[in-house]
Design an enzyme around this catalytic site. Structure first.
Site, PDB file in Angstrom:
ATOM      1  N   GLY A 105      30.449  24.022 -26.312  1.00 53.42           N
ATOM      2  CA  GLY A 105      29.195  24.751 -26.460  1.00 53.42           C
ATOM      3  C   GLY A 105      29.222  25.753 -27.594  1.00 53.42           C
ATOM      4  N   ASN A 145      23.586  32.436 -18.237  1.00 56.06           N
ATOM      5  CA  ASN A 145      24.870  32.191 -17.587  1.00 56.06           C
ATOM      6  C   ASN A 145      25.303  33.313 -16.653  1.00 56.06           C
ATOM      7  OD1 ASN A 145      25.095  33.456 -20.322  1.00 56.06           O
ATOM      8  ND2 ASN A 145      27.199  33.794 -19.656  1.00 56.06           N
ATOM      9  N   GLN A 150      24.307  25.950 -19.515  1.00 58.29           N
ATOM     10  CA  GLN A 150      24.259  26.112 -18.055  1.00 58.29           C
ATOM     11  C   GLN A 150      23.218  25.208 -17.401  1.00 58.29           C
ATOM     12  OE1 GLN A 150      26.206  27.741 -15.996  1.00 58.29           O
ATOM     13  NE2 GLN A 150      27.463  28.789 -17.509  1.00 58.29           N
ATOM     14  N   THR A 172      38.190  13.673 -36.522  1.00 60.70           N
ATOM     15  CA  THR A 172      38.382  12.488 -35.691  1.00 60.70           C
ATOM     16  C   THR A 172      37.930  12.766 -34.258  1.00 60.70           C
ATOM     17  OG1 THR A 172      40.255  11.798 -37.046  1.00 60.70           O
ATOM     18  CG2 THR A 172      40.069  10.817 -34.857  1.00 60.70           C
ATOM     19  N   CYS A 217      33.924  34.776 -20.945  1.00 57.65           N
ATOM     20  CA  CYS A 217      34.495  35.166 -22.236  1.00 57.65           C
ATOM     21  C   CYS A 217      34.736  36.665 -22.325  1.00 57.65           C
ATOM     22  CB  CYS A 217      33.567  34.719 -23.367  1.00 57.65           C
ATOM     23  SG  CYS A 217      33.297  32.943 -23.411  1.00 57.65           S
TER      24      CYS A 217
END
Length: 391
Positions: free
Chosen positions: A70, A158, A186, A244, A333
């Site tokens: 995200g 959130n 969320q 990748t 966080c």
């Protein structure tokens, strides 16, 4: 003692079906950009996953870009639109820096990249919510300037779970010719989404919030919009995101979301029932000493933010952890620092509500029996704390 995990807004357990899919792909090690058989096999798995997402989210497969999560999706949309607007201004000889509108209750994965752009000279308006965490369309309209290039408003918060009027705000942006981004991390797996029916240009998603693996995300970028890639290098993702691809994680992500959306109505009803039962149990015991934070009806089904007015956030979380109940103070966080939530501050709540807030969030594996047991443990915490105070 059974551990009770009530922090699904931070991250979720990996769905067994997603894990099985990823394990089956352990031998699929070819680079998806290679033209040999092993590479083509890996490419086919990615294409199938992209097609599944397109069908579930109501958009075309070409509009979906796999990212690392995200945060990268948010950064890609925000910087991508900002750089495109800046390049356009330079070509036209304009010295006026582009303007961005966001809100004060966004996740830091939106707030911080916008702060970085502000340091580089972009102008920014941050719209304040009401005291239930709701952003007004009219407030966004008032913030629009002649050089506004982007509006970024999250779909579901959130920390308090409030759902924003994205359709009204997005329609406003479209009428004014402004790019619209929403952080829908969320909301994925918690509410129905049809991206072509929403007046948005970008939407960000993350797998680990919906019982998928960590380290994989998705960005919706509406076909035809102008933006600049964030990561340069190879030609992966149609030259929109170099690097990748993580084939197994992409497949696991698609499987997790498919499982969620195949039972979305039942899942919503179950989560609503658990959340409501939990809230009623708290009210019955604490009466007016517990307060709901966030909108009472326009909210995500899995998030419940409450303030225990007589118990500080730090004290409650410490005791919950010792009692085997895992909850949070807000965004994962920042919750490690136990700072007062920037979302609650933006809502201008009373100091005693901000300093006593705890977020409970529900999901896969939670039951009403677990919720009842968690309430009993919370009651025990409150009684122990009262007895210590009365000595």
């Amino acid at each position: 003692m059974e551990r009770i995990y009530l922090d699904h807004a931070a991250t979720t357990p990996l769905h067994p079906a997603a894990s099985d899919v990823m394990m089956r792909l352990s031998d699929t090690y070819g680079n998806p950009s290679s033209v040999h058989a092993s590479g083509r096999e890996a490419r086919a798995i990615i294409n199938q996953a992209r097609d599944r997402f397109a069908a579930m989210l109501g958009c075309s497969a070409q509009e979906l870009i796999f990212t690392s999560g995200g945060s990268e999706s948010n950064n890609t949309a925000i910087f991508g639109v900002a750089w495109a607007a800046w390049f356009k201004a330079k070509r036209e000889g304009s010295s006026v820096m582009p303007h961005i509108i966001t809100t004060t209750i966004e996740h830091h994965a939106v707030l911080h990249p916008i702060e970085q752009l502000e340091r580089l000279g972009f102008t920014v308006t941050r719209v304040e919510p009401d005291n239930e965490g709701r952003i007004s369309r009219d407030a966004v309209a008032e913030a629009i300037e002649p050089h506004t290039c982007l509006i970024s408003v999250m779909l579901g918060n959130n920390e308090v779970g409030t759902v924003q009027p994205i359709e009204a705000i997005g329609q406003l942006a479209r009428e004014r010719g402004i790019m619209m981004h929403t952080d829908a991390v969320q909301a994925l797996g918690a509410m129905e989404l049809n991206l072509h029916e929403l007046p948005i240009d970008f939407a960000s998603f993350s797998a680990h919030k919906v019982n998928g693996p960590k380290g994989i995300g998705l960005l919706y970028a509406r076909q035809g919009v102008q933006w600049e890639p964030l990561i340069h290098g190879g030609s992966q993702e149609r030259k929109r995101r170099a690097g990748t691809e993580n084939v197994a994680a992409i497949a696991g992500f698609a499987e997790a979301v498919q499982r969620s959306y195949s039972q979305l109505m039942d899942k919503r009803e179950e989560l609503n029932a658990i959340r409501d039962m939990f809230w009623e149990g708290l009210k019955e015991y604490f009466h007016d000493r517990v307060v709901l934070n966030g909108h009472p009806t326009e909210r995500l089904p899995h998030v419940l933010n409450v303030s225990f007015l007589d118990i500080s956030t730090e004290t409650m979380l410490m005791n919950l952890d010792m009692a085997g109940v895992m909850a949070a103070s807000g965004s994962a966080c920042t919750s490690g620092s136990l700072e007062v939530s920037h979302v609650l501050q933006a809502m201008k709540l009373e100091p005693d509500r901000m300093k006593t807030a705890v977020r409970f969030s529900f999901g896969l594996g939670n039951t009403k029996e677990q919720a009842h047991e968690a309430i009993e443990r919370i009651k025990g915490i409150a009684e122990r704390l009262r007895s210590r105070t009365s000595r």
